[in-house]
Design an enzyme around this catalytic site. Structure first.
Site, PDB file in Angstrom:
ATOM      1  N   GLU A  11      13.010   1.076 -20.985  1.00 41.00           N
ATOM      2  CA  GLU A  11      12.728  -0.481 -21.286  1.00 41.00           C
ATOM      3  C   GLU A  11      12.264  -0.456 -22.651  1.00 41.00           C
ATOM      4  O   GLU A  11      11.093   0.385 -22.874  1.00 41.00           O
ATOM      5  CB  GLU A  11      11.946  -1.047 -20.310  1.00 41.00           C
ATOM      6  CG  GLU A  11      12.368  -0.972 -18.848  1.00 41.00           C
ATOM      7  CD  GLU A  11      11.435  -1.882 -17.772  1.00 41.00           C
ATOM      8  OE1 GLU A  11      10.522  -2.522 -18.422  1.00 41.00           O
ATOM      9  OE2 GLU A  11      11.594  -1.715 -16.866  1.00 41.00           O
ATOM     10  N   CYS A  14      -4.798   2.070  -3.934  1.00 42.54           N
ATOM     11  CA  CYS A  14      -5.162   1.300  -2.803  1.00 42.54           C
ATOM     12  C   CYS A  14      -6.359   1.819  -2.134  1.00 42.54           C
ATOM     13  O   CYS A  14      -6.342   3.183  -1.813  1.00 42.54           O
ATOM     14  CB  CYS A  14      -3.859   1.043  -2.003  1.00 42.54           C
ATOM     15  SG  CYS A  14      -4.338   0.200  -0.553  1.00 42.54           S
ATOM     16  N   ASN A  43      10.199   1.635  -9.206  1.00 46.22           N
ATOM     17  CA  ASN A  43      10.036   1.089 -10.536  1.00 46.22           C
ATOM     18  C   ASN A  43       8.684   1.034 -11.072  1.00 46.22           C
ATOM     19  O   ASN A  43       7.727   0.555 -10.384  1.00 46.22           O
ATOM     20  CB  ASN A  43      10.801  -0.267 -10.570  1.00 46.22           C
ATOM     21  CG  ASN A  43      10.673  -0.966 -11.697  1.00 46.22           C
ATOM     22  OD1 ASN A  43      11.451  -0.477 -12.613  1.00 46.22           O
ATOM     23  ND2 ASN A  43       9.984  -1.728 -12.166  1.00 46.22           N
ATOM     24  N   GLU A  44       8.323   1.576 -12.134  1.00 45.34           N
ATOM     25  CA  GLU A  44       7.000   1.373 -12.653  1.00 45.34           C
ATOM     26  C   GLU A  44       5.922   1.572 -11.736  1.00 45.34           C
ATOM     27  O   GLU A  44       4.974   0.776 -11.555  1.00 45.34           O
ATOM     28  CB  GLU A  44       6.796   0.133 -13.495  1.00 45.34           C
ATOM     29  CG  GLU A  44       7.814   0.147 -14.718  1.00 45.34           C
ATOM     30  CD  GLU A  44       7.295  -1.008 -15.460  1.00 45.34           C
ATOM     31  OE1 GLU A  44       6.924  -2.005 -15.074  1.00 45.34           O
ATOM     32  OE2 GLU A  44       7.731  -1.120 -16.704  1.00 45.34           O
ATOM     33  N   CYS A  94       0.702  -1.134  -0.130  1.00 46.19           N
ATOM     34  CA  CYS A  94       0.197  -0.092  -0.118  1.00 46.19           C
ATOM     35  C   CYS A  94       0.860   1.335  -0.093  1.00 46.19           C
ATOM     36  O   CYS A  94       1.684   1.489   0.679  1.00 46.19           O
ATOM     37  CB  CYS A  94      -0.870   0.163   1.100  1.00 46.19           C
ATOM     38  SG  CYS A  94      -1.631   1.636   1.732  1.00 46.19           S
ATOM     39  N   LYS A 141       9.936 -14.999 -17.828  1.00 47.92           N
ATOM     40  CA  LYS A 141      10.856 -15.804 -18.441  1.00 47.92           C
ATOM     41  C   LYS A 141      10.325 -15.690 -20.053  1.00 47.92           C
ATOM     42  O   LYS A 141      11.543 -16.179 -21.028  1.00 47.92           O
ATOM     43  CB  LYS A 141      10.960 -17.267 -18.069  1.00 47.92           C
ATOM     44  CG  LYS A 141       9.795 -18.018 -18.149  1.00 47.92           C
ATOM     45  CD  LYS A 141       9.982 -19.578 -17.556  1.00 47.92           C
ATOM     46  CE  LYS A 141       8.773 -20.161 -17.359  1.00 47.92           C
ATOM     47  NZ  LYS A 141       7.694 -19.518 -16.240  1.00 47.92           N
ATOM     48  N   CYS A 181      -7.333   0.631   1.032  1.00 50.76           N
ATOM     49  CA  CYS A 181      -7.469  -0.212   2.306  1.00 50.76           C
ATOM     50  C   CYS A 181      -7.687   1.244   3.338  1.00 50.76           C
ATOM     51  O   CYS A 181      -7.592   2.250   3.183  1.00 50.76           O
ATOM     52  CB  CYS A 181      -6.088  -0.938   2.547  1.00 50.76           C
ATOM     53  SG  CYS A 181      -4.734   0.376   3.083  1.00 50.76           S
TER      54      CYS A 181
END
Lengths: 670, 670, 670
Positions: A314, A166, A157-158, A123, A363, A168
């Site tokens: 990327e 979120c 990252n990203e 979160c 992968k 919650c």
């Protein structure tokens, strides 16, 4: 927007177009690490991102740190002459965090907990997560502050890739604080949120919740503020980490990498926080127009910091693995698309990832070193491109200079895609409908926030700016008044920053500049079309129609069918020293192209190169012209002047581009 | 069913077709309130619904009431001569209720909590909600009992619209009580629910739960009883509020408004609890047959109280906002559809809502006063219609008199649409398949509960009465025996009130009257068709086939394809003094029309007017004939007698109806 | 695999093809029970399954047992000469279990609890459920050990049918224990699960959870192990019950019944635990190729115990009730499909269920005695088939002998259908694409685990063996080396048992035997096709393409379109004494047939009978040949020898099969 010192230093360190990828050696035995450095050298790698998913390895137990393996990774890189973009490692907490502190797990609007087992299972408002993340960042910063490999900090990252928001209880608390900050008094919030409707009046901030699953459409202003809050909350994470890094390593630039053109984060707010903009681009090779959507993204990300060089942080060397069916890139397509990023202002081309994983959820995402090893098309193409880019140092730091601005405002995007609207409309579709014909016409454009200074642009295009502040309207109006041109499409200027309608006939704040008034919308049915005549030609349009009452504007297109037959579909209003166009439907692409040609011609906007063959993209950075052949067949391009090709050294006034071929041209001075 | 005194008094007070809409002035600053009353006068408004979402404003904190603003609203109306339908304000509790009492929030079958942020976020079985709601109702009733504006109580609002049922623990307790009441002993429940199957036997009522998400198909009798319980529980809310109102204001009639033809509530049980039936109608202008579905709904709601005038309590002045793509109404369409309601028995035409909201989830739902103000087609059409209706006082209180009854029983609807059936069948589709050709043939019909006295009808049509009590079968059989006609379509008479199959060959309780036996069903595949010959003509049919063994019935149609080729598809059984038809498939509309023409002709049923052009609807109320041109082109209608048009005063034996035109005709006596 | 003694005894007791169905008399009043026995005799019933949903009736309260009614059921059967397959009654716990022990309820991955109200609402790892279940089984075993009706124990029922896996906290505990058992040390698990990716490293088994809903793709190895765990856990239930039964009744064989070809359970592990394999088959009569899928299933289930006779434990006498649209079986189709099971090795034909339920969720599932009673096509067909099977005692115990093995490995199935793959591929589709042409060619095949001894087969077909252990690769390679033939289709041999890629070029462990190397995949877009030339003929293919680099293999087919035009699509590698084929795409069925014809011809595989008309299936059991006409028209079949038809007694060298007709032929010895 000035280029930060740290960014300039980084650019000078790399010296050419940076080349590399995510490097995750922890997945491999030590014997592979040596080979990695050797192959990196072979492939011309200058920059790698390391440690992105390292948290569980550097802190295997709470507070118990083990940096030995990472020391070795950085030492190897330094030795091999490869610069490191070092991740803060906070993007994916280790399983122990959720076990000890289950309250750190994020929740969906319907209460579903998102468990560990993948990544990003935290979160963003959780104080526990934050405390652990910042402790780690501090350790990292202190440990590697002086490491010779360290060239760039890769924060998080990203952000928001998998957990866009979120819902919650921790998030509810944080949302209330954010609202208190924004509104001060709950009565202000009640006004902004129109809570007199549906008996939603709040007596106290503590009654407020995230827009969790409700019996029907939740309050749109609540949802809009929650989108703002969610973006701000993730930005706060970045800021907190950056504050630590700045304190320990004030000289090292910071970046973060963003996922493909997404609604989640208000990137205009984010971009000022990083020294260099990073972008992850994953066009779908199965989509024949993928390069146009990619082109739009590149223009968005380059424009975030006013045209400063950005990093393609990327992309996939070949296929990805997360679509239902993942196409391979055709021979030459990876090179073409890499050069496209450079052509649109990137100073770096990086991949996810260096070595294709043997296990785990990614992968089957291609790697620069594939499962099959280096005797593969993929590795050969990677190596060839590395050599090309290494020799392209002249390009680094150059910038394009465009006359057209396309308007994008995340506030409006969020509001536009709320429910209970006249019709379902998508922001990216609207952008593409306008960007596509500009792209096809060879006209470069920036994608800008509508409140910024527009004086550098001849033409401003507003595909769909549903939420429009009065200040924004004034900015657009001034642009026309001072001689600029403006093209606005339907369902723009409808609501204010609280998603409250500008009353008095749509689009009230733009009525003056557009010279018209719209009393009602008439959206089309799913799959239905409508006939229009635009600029003298018959065409089909979809999605939308509406009733325009001209108040000064000239009618240059009409609906030819349905209840609006004979009514205006396209208008032009001479206003001040400029002109403002308005389009009341979504014409088919050919008709959009005709319109764009007309509007750009009037505005005096020129393509980068005239008379290009279809499918050939032309862009300019400084004195360099890029030609990108997106066709699977060879084409010839006549140039207005003889030029030298940076890639081949050839010099001529005609260029033959092989299928998916690229030329980087510098006109020969005579 | 006798018209209640209170309803008659209300009708006399209004004196003509009531005209108005939901009025929510709390959303607007006070300066707008004065203008509202002025514009209402201009538009001919006689009745408005007020306070529907007022709870959070009149009780901003638990037990802390503030009625000042609402006093003003009612005073203004009284002054302006506008009657008020005053809401009990309980449809949408304020946020503080959920904050203080989270157990009042409803839950879905899968446990998802439905949070505040929209509306209707309460569990209808919650004692806490009920206590707070009744306290409020009492306050309101006492405060406004003598207010001159008060003409009608509007109890709740659109019960079950968003929360069709609640599965929380409070609901479980209430469900058990309801079951104890119904069955007395758990062994009776076990028998009714067939719990010996799948090891479901209950030893105690306390073991029973709502049909929450289960590993596979939940017990159908449990689900059927839960549907009954859910309808009864919401009806209990209405009854409780009504009891308070009756005590304090015994003279004031009560109503509630129901959402478009929906499965949730057993309206036959509800209709006896209100003095006037209220209905919210939202046909989709994108659907070219929308008026037929609307017509079916109007006939349903008019029939609920035996033809007594009803109120079209909500419709949209123009577009709605909750479909994915929301069509505008064509010019004249709002007027046409308003008159359609009147033509089918309505004594009131009201809109949601008076002034289009600037904020909130329904701001793109059109209002009588649009965002663009009064200089709009919408407001002009509203005003014109108001004038027409004000002059139509003669129509008020008149009723139609129909020879055809279409059967609808919510018990059967609930049971029909349970899962694990031979085929997925929809009740509304089945009704429409039979109603459509009657509508097109200009034949008026009532939509009735199958247990009521049918002696007034020449023809009873049973589209799909899957659940059939023995008493119902006897009623239908008697109808035929006494000379009535009956048309029954497939998958009728299959189970009893506990969803237990009537054994011995379908449809056991109707076998005698139909003169046949069905040993097995043969549903068709999705999208598949089957050839039939019906009454001598070849046609296509879909959805269903089955094997009929005639036991006295004559075969008037056969399947011509598949395993049943040559077997009966349509039979007719002369029985007693009447005839009973049976249809074993779903023929295409043209073939259904042929069948309906034949059956009505045999039954001696006449259309309201013969030889009408396609797309022209004709209805009758008392001595008035309505002609409604649902076409977008002009049509001419020859009348069997000269008549005067109430709307134009013109008198002729031929009427020219403009596109979407309306005529209200009274034959001229000679 | 040896036939167990207990199974042989059971076979000898039944003496012919067993015939019967699920018998649930508890749903009916006692007067019906007598009629049941009489009708069973009329229908030739020899075996019924009893008590499957009896738990709530024999234990109406915890620990309070009432077996009286069940005693009577078994006594009646014994008296009527009907053998009983007695259920352990644990498939559906009574409602009191969930009320007293809510923790026994299963949970979905997203946390949704699956409540009582249907069946199978228990967590298979719940110690409480297990304790109660085993207590019941012991009571049953002790009470009926000596009952003359008892012929077979039916353990559980359709394990995993509705609850494929449970994600609750009890399951989490059990999963951890299972993992501790498998891996010993958590570092081994980390290695196997590739947890260095995405920061997933576990420091302790207690951190591990079932693969609950996560922000994105959960760890595939975790999901694979969870599939193994879930299958093992349900198998553990069967083993625990079996242990009780073996202790009390060591002579009585045990079985369980499995649902149609499903991913949930690794049946190769299960089959060794039962004495007789039981299968529930529900082909869809709306699907014209339903018998091919059924045929595949029968071959799978027969092969589970190496060709030993199996029981068709459930099928529908006519329609089922759980599809959206449930087709009736055409006249003769139930008989045809019953004989198909026998033709493919079944020694029993049973139905769900004897008497069609009047209530509950399966009341529209056909029964042997339908709602309409015995004067029905269904009951007549049931009775006729009973007589035929009773006279077919010679068939019992005979077995087929096939030269072709199709490979199926649940481990690979689970792994194949995980997400984040190059393309969405389905195991059953892949099997059918290869099984269909074999079926159409009249070639019998077994479906086997790839690690078993393959020496008995001339040809081994590997449709899609994504997960491939090195030992498996060795087994397949040896098969070819020793002269066998092998056909492998794409995306085989990709990962090891932990879903980790075999590096070095796909499919690394099979590269030697196939004589090729694949550097990259190129999946096709949804709905897209690609041209191929296979064995000299042009064809279309779908779904997949990839780049093959032959390393010894000959190219017998090429892609003719796209980026791979001219590259191999089909190869053949002469290896050792055999040959290995490789297919890199999914050709259309006709092209697959051509390929199968070529490969089988080379391998010396013969059809059961040559030159069969289309739609006629031929199989062999011992000396008997079965001819099954799946067409709706009559066909004639010339035999290579005169033969006697077991069903008619006729003797000839040509057989006329009526629509959906069957012949059971024994060549006449001359």
């Amino acid at each position: 927007m000035t280029e930060p010192q740290a960014a300039r230093r980084f650019r000078e360190r790399i010296a050419t177009i940076a080349y590399g990828g995510d490097y995750n050696p922890e997945q491999w035995p030590r014997e592979v690490w040596r080979e990695d450095i050797r192959l990196m050298s072979e492939a011309g790698i200058s920059l790698v991102s390391v440690g992105i998913f390292g948290w569980a390895l550097v802190e295997p137990r709470p507070g118990d740190f083990d940096f030995g393996w990472f020391d070795q990774v950085l030492d190897n890189l330094a030795e091999g002459g490869v610069a490191a973009s070092v991740a803060t490692m906070t993007a994916s907490p280790p399983p122990w965090l959720a076990r000890k502190f289950p309250e750190t797990l994020p929740q969906r609007a319907d209460g579903t907990i998102l468990w560990p087992g993948a990544r990003q299972a935290y979160c963003p408002s959780s104080p526990v997560y934050r405390e652990h993340a910042l402790r780690l960042v501090e350790k990292l910063a202190e440990r590697y502050a002086q490491h010779p490999a360290l060239a760039l900090w890769h924060i998080g990252n990203e952000y928001g890739c998998h957990v866009r928001a979120c819902y919650c209880d921790s998030s509810a608390l944080a949302f209330r604080d954010w609202l208190r900050e924004r509104y001060g008094d709950v009565s202000e919030l009640n006004e902004a949120w129109s809570t007199k409707f549906w008996s939603q009046r709040y007596d106290d901030f503590d009654e407020i919740l995230p827009p969790r699953t409700a019996p029907t459409f939740a309050n749109p202003a609540q949802r809009l503020d929650f989108a703002r809050f969610s973006s701000d909350t993730m930005l706060e994470l970045l800021r907190m980490e950056k504050a630590v890094l700045r304190r320990v390593t004030p000289e090292i630039p910071v970046t973060t990498n963003h996922v493909p053109l997404a609604r989640t984060l208000d990137l205009h707010a984010w971009s000022s926080e990083v020294d260099v903009v990073g972008y992850d681009s994953y066009p779908d090779p199965h989509d024949p127009r993928a390069h146009v959507l990619a082109g739009l993204s590149y223009d968005v990300f380059r424009s975030l910091r006013g045209g400063q060089p950005w990093l393609l942080m990327e992309q996939a060397p070949n296929a990805v693995n997360w679509r239902p069916r993942n196409a391979a890139k055709a021979p030459g397509q990876m090179r073409l698309w890499s050069w496209q990023a450079v052509a649109q202002g990137a100073d770096g081309v990086l991949f996810f990832q260096w070595r294709q994983s043997a296990g785990g959820a990614e992968k089957f995402h291609s790697g620069m070193v594939p499962h099959a090893g280096t005797d593969t098309r993929t590795f050969r193409e990677v190596t060839e491109l590395g050599a090309e880019l290494a020799a392209a140092g002249e390009l680094a730091g150059t910038r394009p200079d465009n006359d057209v601005a396309l308007v994008l405002d995340w506030d409006s995007w969020w509001a536009l895609e709320l429910d209970s609207h006249p019709s379902e409309l998508g922001q990216v579709d609207a952008l593409l409908a306008h960007y596509g014909p500009l792209f096809d016409a060879g006209i470069g454009c920036d994608v800008v926030h509508p409140d910024r200074d527009l004086s550098g642009y001849r033409l401003v295009v507003v595909p769909n700016l549903y939420l429009l502040r009065e200040t924004t309207a004034a900015n657009l109006t001034d642009h026309v008044r001072r001689g600029g041109h403006l093209l606005v499409s339907f369902f723009s200027g409808i609501v204010d920053e609280n998603d409250r309608v500008h009353l008095g006939g749509y689009p009230a704040p733009l009525r003056e500049v557009l010279g018209l008034r719209i009393p009602e919308f008439q959206p089309l049915a799913e799959g239905a079309g409508i006939g229009v005549e635009l600029l003298g030609s018959a065409a089909r349009a979809t999605l939308w129609s509406e009733k325009i009452e001209p108040k000064g504007a000239s009618v240059l297109g009409t609906f030819t069918e349905g209840a609006l037959a004979g009514h205006p579909a396209l208008t032009r209003h001479a206003f001040g020293d400029g002109a403002a166009w308005y389009l009341a439907t979504r014409p088919e692409p050919e008709a959009m192209r005709t319109l764009i040609d007309r509007v750009t011609a009037e505005a005096g906007v020129q393509p980068v190169l005239a008379d290009l063959p279809a499918g050939v993209q032309a862009t300019r950075r400084g004195e360099f012209f890029f030609l990108l052949n997106h066709n699977a067949v060879e084409v010839k391009v006549r140039l207005p002047w003889p030029a030298a090709d940076l890639l081949t050294g050839a010099q001529a006034a005609e260029v033959t581009l092989p299928p998916r071929g690229v030329a980087v041209l510098k006109p020969v001075e005579r």
